[in-house]
Scaffold this motif. Structure first.
Motif, PDB file in Angstrom:
ATOM      1  N   GLN A   1      27.624  17.248  75.171  1.00 52.84           N
ATOM      2  CA  GLN A   1      27.794  18.482  74.396  1.00 52.84           C
ATOM      3  C   GLN A   1      28.728  18.273  73.205  1.00 52.84           C
ATOM      4  O   GLN A   1      28.747  19.075  72.279  1.00 52.84           O
ATOM      5  N   CYS A   2      29.544  17.221  73.286  1.00 56.67           N
ATOM      6  CA  CYS A   2      30.572  16.989  72.262  1.00 56.67           C
ATOM      7  C   CYS A   2      30.111  15.993  71.208  1.00 56.67           C
ATOM      8  O   CYS A   2      30.920  15.549  70.396  1.00 56.67           O
ATOM      9  N   ASP A   3      28.844  15.641  71.234  1.00 53.70           N
ATOM     10  CA  ASP A   3      28.324  14.677  70.258  1.00 53.70           C
ATOM     11  C   ASP A   3      28.662  15.145  68.842  1.00 53.70           C
ATOM     12  O   ASP A   3      28.383  16.286  68.470  1.00 53.70           O
ATOM     13  N   GLY A   4      29.316  14.265  68.089  1.00 55.65           N
ATOM     14  CA  GLY A   4      29.663  14.586  66.701  1.00 55.65           C
ATOM     15  C   GLY A   4      30.930  15.406  66.544  1.00 55.65           C
ATOM     16  O   GLY A   4      31.285  15.776  65.425  1.00 55.65           O
ATOM     17  N   MET A   5      31.593  15.719  67.648  1.00 58.53           N
ATOM     18  CA  MET A   5      32.781  16.578  67.559  1.00 58.53           C
ATOM     19  C   MET A   5      34.076  15.760  67.517  1.00 58.53           C
ATOM     20  O   MET A   5      34.101  14.593  67.887  1.00 58.53           O
ATOM     21  N   GLU A   6      35.141  16.454  67.093  1.00 60.99           N
ATOM     22  CA  GLU A   6      36.471  15.828  67.005  1.00 60.99           C
ATOM     23  C   GLU A   6      37.283  16.224  68.224  1.00 60.99           C
ATOM     24  O   GLU A   6      37.459  17.411  68.494  1.00 60.99           O
ATOM     25  N   ILE A   7      37.797  15.236  68.917  1.00 62.68           N
ATOM     26  CA  ILE A   7      38.537  15.491  70.150  1.00 62.68           C
ATOM     27  C   ILE A   7      39.952  14.943  70.009  1.00 62.68           C
ATOM     28  O   ILE A   7      40.143  13.810  69.540  1.00 62.68           O
TER      29      ILE A   7
ATOM     30  N   MET B   1      22.916   7.987  77.701  1.00 64.66           N
ATOM     31  CA  MET B   1      22.691   8.475  76.339  1.00 64.66           C
ATOM     32  C   MET B   1      23.831   8.035  75.442  1.00 64.66           C
ATOM     33  O   MET B   1      24.989   8.125  75.823  1.00 64.66           O
ATOM     34  N   LYS B   2      23.477   7.588  74.246  1.00 66.29           N
ATOM     35  CA  LYS B   2      24.517   7.229  73.268  1.00 66.29           C
ATOM     36  C   LYS B   2      25.115   8.523  72.718  1.00 66.29           C
ATOM     37  O   LYS B   2      24.404   9.424  72.273  1.00 66.29           O
ATOM     38  N   THR B   3      26.417   8.615  72.781  1.00 65.24           N
ATOM     39  CA  THR B   3      27.097   9.810  72.279  1.00 65.24           C
ATOM     40  C   THR B   3      28.203   9.371  71.345  1.00 65.24           C
ATOM     41  O   THR B   3      28.963   8.455  71.666  1.00 65.24           O
ATOM     42  N   GLU B   4      28.266  10.039  70.209  1.00 62.31           N
ATOM     43  CA  GLU B   4      29.260   9.678  69.187  1.00 62.31           C
ATOM     44  C   GLU B   4      30.397  10.703  69.251  1.00 62.31           C
ATOM     45  O   GLU B   4      30.183  11.887  68.978  1.00 62.31           O
ATOM     46  N   LEU B   5      31.555  10.246  69.641  1.00 67.81           N
ATOM     47  CA  LEU B   5      32.710  11.143  69.704  1.00 67.81           C
ATOM     48  C   LEU B   5      33.780  10.636  68.751  1.00 67.81           C
ATOM     49  O   LEU B   5      33.998   9.424  68.658  1.00 67.81           O
ATOM     50  N   THR B   6      34.439  11.547  68.080  1.00 71.98           N
ATOM     51  CA  THR B   6      35.614  11.136  67.301  1.00 71.98           C
ATOM     52  C   THR B   6      36.828  11.514  68.143  1.00 71.98           C
ATOM     53  O   THR B   6      37.127  12.688  68.331  1.00 71.98           O
ATOM     54  N   ILE B   7      37.487  10.496  68.689  1.00 66.62           N
ATOM     55  CA  ILE B   7      38.608  10.736  69.600  1.00 66.62           C
ATOM     56  C   ILE B   7      39.894  10.280  68.915  1.00 66.62           C
ATOM     57  O   ILE B   7      40.024   9.107  68.539  1.00 66.62           O
TER      58      ILE B   7
ATOM     59  N   ALA C   1      31.293   5.256  69.814  1.00 66.73           N
ATOM     60  CA  ALA C   1      29.968   5.472  70.401  1.00 66.73           C
ATOM     61  C   ALA C   1      30.067   5.072  71.863  1.00 66.73           C
ATOM     62  O   ALA C   1      30.422   3.936  72.180  1.00 66.73           O
ATOM     63  N   ILE C   2      29.825   6.026  72.751  1.00 64.61           N
ATOM     64  CA  ILE C   2      29.918   5.682  74.169  1.00 64.61           C
ATOM     65  C   ILE C   2      28.602   6.016  74.857  1.00 64.61           C
ATOM     66  O   ILE C   2      27.887   6.927  74.451  1.00 64.61           O
ATOM     67  N   ASP C   3      28.327   5.257  75.887  1.00 63.93           N
ATOM     68  CA  ASP C   3      27.091   5.431  76.633  1.00 63.93           C
ATOM     69  C   ASP C   3      27.407   6.260  77.866  1.00 63.93           C
ATOM     70  O   ASP C   3      28.212   5.846  78.694  1.00 63.93           O
ATOM     71  N   VAL C   4      26.836   7.443  77.959  1.00 59.73           N
ATOM     72  CA  VAL C   4      27.157   8.310  79.101  1.00 59.73           C
ATOM     73  C   VAL C   4      25.880   8.842  79.743  1.00 59.73           C
ATOM     74  O   VAL C   4      24.857   8.995  79.078  1.00 59.73           O
ATOM     75  N   GLU C   5      25.981   9.117  81.027  1.00 62.87           N
ATOM     76  CA  GLU C   5      24.886   9.830  81.675  1.00 62.87           C
ATOM     77  C   GLU C   5      24.979  11.292  81.247  1.00 62.87           C
ATOM     78  O   GLU C   5      26.078  11.805  81.032  1.00 62.87           O
ATOM     79  N   PRO C   6      23.838  11.989  81.153  1.00 58.07           N
ATOM     80  CA  PRO C   6      23.873  13.388  80.714  1.00 58.07           C
ATOM     81  C   PRO C   6      24.774  14.258  81.587  1.00 58.07           C
ATOM     82  O   PRO C   6      25.333  15.248  81.118  1.00 58.07           O
ATOM     83  N   ARG C   7      24.952  13.895  82.860  1.00 46.77           N
ATOM     84  CA  ARG C   7      25.760  14.728  83.750  1.00 46.77           C
ATOM     85  C   ARG C   7      27.255  14.396  83.702  1.00 46.77           C
ATOM     86  O   ARG C   7      28.053  15.028  84.387  1.00 46.77           O
TER      87      ARG C   7
END
Ligand code: FES
Ligand code: FES
Length: 165
Positions: free
Chosen positions: A65-71, A1-7, A13-19
């Motif tokens: 779970q962190c999609d769109g969040m600031e890390i 799944m494409k997930t957008e994280l602000t790190i 945009a990183i590609d991660v498995e849901p688990r």
């Protein structure tokens, strides 16, 4: 799944498995090895990062779970590469680390506390790091480090206000 994280202020945009845990995503997908893997089941706090202002154990969150969040990870704490931020420098000053394995998590737990509490009591400091295990220091110097960092931050804020910044 494409997930957008602000790190550390940079959108990725990183590609991660849901688990995939946030811990593994940071270390393996984003290449940020400063977030340490310890117990990997929520006990030791070595994997602590800041997510949208809160200190969290990244082994207990899924990256999706962190999609769109600031890390914020330990790599994003200092202003520039090779420099230390006030909390890191205070840990050095008080010998708040030995092997350093717990230190990134301790520093980030401290930063989350100091962002909301400028003059924490020792009890508040102990509470903020109560989810982080250190096998080396006995905790006394870590508490001292966070107390010192709080003092330095208060003094620099006062100096900045007096200078009209
Ligand atoms: S590695 Fe996450 S709490 Fe221990
Ligand atoms: S400095 Fe070694 S575990 Fe904390």
């Amino acid at each position: 799944m494409k997930t957008e994280l602000t790190i550390n202020g940079r959108s990725r945009a990183i590609d991660v498995e849901p688990r995939m845990t946030l811990l593994d995503a940071l270390r393996d997908a984003a290449g940020l090895k400063g977030t340490h893997a310890g117990c990997e089941h929520g006990v030791c706090g070595a994997c602590t990062v800041i997510v949208d202002g809160d200190a969290v154990r990244s082994c207990l969150m899924f990256a999706v779970q962190c999609d769109g969040m600031e890390i914020t990870t330990i790599e994003g704490v200092a202003a520039d590469p090779g420099e230390l931020d006030v909390v890191q420098d205070s840990f050095c000053e008080t010998h708040g680390l030995q092997c350093g394995y717990c230190t990134p998590g301790m520093v980030l737990a401290a930063k989350a506390l100091l962002a909301v509490e400028k003059d924490p009591s020792d009890e508040q400091i102990r509470d903020a790091i109560s989810g982080n295990i250190c096998r080396c220091t006995g905790y006394g110097q870590i508490v001292e480090a966070i107390r010192l960092a709080a003092k330095r931050l208060r003094e620099s804020n006062t100096a900045a206000m007096e200078a009209g910044e």
